[in-house]
Design a protein around this motif. Structure first.
Motif, mmCIF file in Angstrom:
data_model
loop_
_atom_site.group_PDB
_atom_site.id
_atom_site.type_symbol
_atom_site.label_atom_id
_atom_site.label_comp_id
_atom_site.label_asym_id
_atom_site.label_seq_id
_atom_site.Cartn_x
_atom_site.Cartn_y
_atom_site.Cartn_z
ATOM 1 N N LEU A 52 41.217 52.064 47.899
ATOM 2 C CA LEU A 52 40.412 50.842 47.922
ATOM 3 C C LEU A 52 38.943 51.131 48.215
ATOM 4 N N LEU A 55 37.301 52.961 45.399
ATOM 5 C CA LEU A 55 37.090 52.079 44.262
ATOM 6 C C LEU A 55 35.832 51.242 44.439
ATOM 7 N N LYS A 125 39.076 42.563 49.367
ATOM 8 C CA LYS A 125 39.004 43.587 48.319
ATOM 9 C C LYS A 125 40.327 43.681 47.570
ATOM 10 N N ARG A 126 41.422 43.649 48.312
ATOM 11 C CA ARG A 126 42.742 43.712 47.671
ATOM 12 C C ARG A 126 42.955 42.527 46.733
ATOM 13 N N VAL A 129 40.840 42.982 43.571
ATOM 14 C CA VAL A 129 41.427 43.974 42.671
ATOM 15 C C VAL A 129 42.594 43.376 41.895
ATOM 16 N N ILE A 133 42.642 43.158 37.635
ATOM 17 C CA ILE A 133 43.533 43.980 36.818
ATOM 18 C C ILE A 133 44.428 43.083 35.970
ATOM 19 N N GLU A 379 49.568 51.383 43.155
ATOM 20 C CA GLU A 379 48.181 51.235 43.579
ATOM 21 C C GLU A 379 47.271 52.221 42.853
ATOM 22 N N ASP A 382 46.760 50.930 39.419
ATOM 23 C CA ASP A 382 45.789 49.831 39.449
ATOM 24 C C ASP A 382 44.367 50.376 39.571
ATOM 25 N N TYR A 383 44.196 51.399 40.411
ATOM 26 C CA TYR A 383 42.882 52.023 40.578
ATOM 27 C C TYR A 383 42.385 52.586 39.246
ATOM 28 N N LEU A 386 41.418 49.729 36.789
ATOM 29 C CA LEU A 386 40.154 49.072 37.112
ATOM 30 C C LEU A 386 38.965 49.992 36.847
#
Length: 399
Positions: A52, A55, A125-126, A129, A133, A379, A382-383, A386
């Motif tokens: 996180l 990112l 932030k979560r 994100v 996405i 996760e 997802d990173y 993004l």
């Protein structure tokens, strides 16, 4: 923060600014990440994940978020971005005021305020994100899981049975429904091949990165000289399509019935209960002899056939969309070595994200440790997604 600022500013008027707070060293002092001797850093909330901070430190993200906050991302996303920036400013102000005062009561109040801000920032932030996405069409699908023994003979089959049991226990841990579609055991208690239907909340979203080659390193039960062997087994994770996602023409199916074989009681070799279905255009075959009823076997064989055809359709669409892209998280293909289970060293390593966990027996229970590994994979994926969106946005702005 405003409640804290007033007494801190009043104290500032009475004293000169002190040196950095106790416990600060090096860059931590300059970054405002210092804590008193009695205080501890706040526990990271469960929503936090390792990528996180990296990112949100990425180049180009600020401009990308500004565009989203300006209206491109919708009012809900824009409000969360604005709230994040306001909270980050509040955190900086609180840290600056806290560094300028040595009063222990005010320091304690500042630490509580800072901890609260950091937790809210991480959660914002979560949430941002998750809204940035794009979700996959199949994320809310149920799935069919197929396991097949690979290299290693009987040891591979024993390991396949253990992995199948692990995911059955994981389904119970997640409160999903687990139904065995086919099961072909080996002579000494292992498993040659099996398939199961897994249904539940976001089942495919959690399981989609478990497909591939799983490798085990250990001394087999059949090994008399104590040598470590390496064996493999393969997992395929196939999303279960909805009726609207996939239509199969009955004329394209060749359905055969035969007598069931293997262990199973009096109905074996006495009734034509086993069903084999061939999809003529693709040559994909599905068969089932798990149930005594031919009707139930046909239903299960059709369920597996639909999942296989849907997976082929999705793979073709993915190739067209990402033919020039290398996905580091993996292809989710059944030929990719994804994880090693090393029993002598009591560790499990996922090669895609280079993560190792210990306590292999606890991992094989299919509960918290496996869930944490699966969460880490999601996760990281997802990173990556993004980062690619941001990269594409930068390219678009440059052209």
């Amino acid at each position: 923060m405003r409640l804290l600022a007033r007494p801190l500013r009043a104290a500032q008027g009475l004293r000169a600014a002190p040196p950095p707070a106790r416990g600060c060293r090096g860059a931590a002092a300059g970054a405002g990440l210092c804590w008193g001797l009695a205080a501890q850093p706040p526990r990271r909330p469960l929503s936090a994940w390792t990528g996180l901070e990296a990112l949100f430190a990425a180049a180009g993200l600020r401009r990308f978020l500004e565009e989203q906050a300006g209206g491109r991302g919708g009012p809900e996303l824009g409000a969360r971005i604005q709230r994040l920036w306001a909270k980050e400013q509040e955190l900086r102000d609180t840290q600056e005021l806290a560094r300028a005062d040595e009063n222990e009561d005010l320091q304690k109040l500042a630490e509580e305020e800072i901890a609260s801000c950091q937790e809210e920032i991480t959660e914002l932030k979560r949430q941002i994100v998750l809204r940035l996405i794009p979700s996959e069409e199949t994320d809310n699908s149920d799935l069919v899981m197929e396991v097949t023994a690979g290299v290693g003979g009987q040891e591979s089959m024993l390991f396949t049975a253990e992995i199948f049991d692990m995911y059955q226990q994981y389904a119970a841990y997640k409160n999903w429904r687990f139904e065995i579609l086919e099961y072909f055991p080996s002579e000494i208690g292992g498993l040659r091949h099996a398939a199961a239907s897994i249904a539940g909340l976001e089942a495919y979203k959690h399981m989609k990165f478990e497909g591939g080659v799983h490798r085990v390193q250990r001394v087999p039960k059949t090994e008399k000289q104590g040598r470590i062997h390496t064996s493999t087994m393969t997992i395929a994770i196939l999303p279960q399509p909805m009726e609207i996602n996939l239509t199969i023409n009955p004329k394209d199916l060749q359905i055969e019935t035969k007598r069931a074989s293997g262990a199973g009681g009096q109905h074996v070799n006495t009734t034509d209960s086993a069903v084999r279905i061939v999809h003529i255009p693709t040559g994909v075959v599905s068969e089932c002899q798990q149930e005594r009823s031919q009707i139930r076997n046909k239903e299960k064989a059709m369920q597996m056939l639909r999942a296989k055809l849907y997976s082929i359709k999705l793979e073709e669409e993915t190739r067209k969309r990402y033919n020039a892209r290398k996905i580091q998280i993996g292809t989710k293909g059944r030929s990719e070595k994804i994880r090693t289970y090393n029993f002598p060293h009591d560790r499990v390593t996922d090669h895609r994200i280079n993560r190792t966990v210990h306590h292999i027996e606890s991992f094989m229970l299919g509960e918290e440790l496996l869930d944490e590994m699966i969460t880490s994979l999601r996760e990281y994926a997802d990173y990556e997604t993004l980062m690619e969106i941001i990269s594409e946005n930068v390219k678009t702005n440059l052209t």
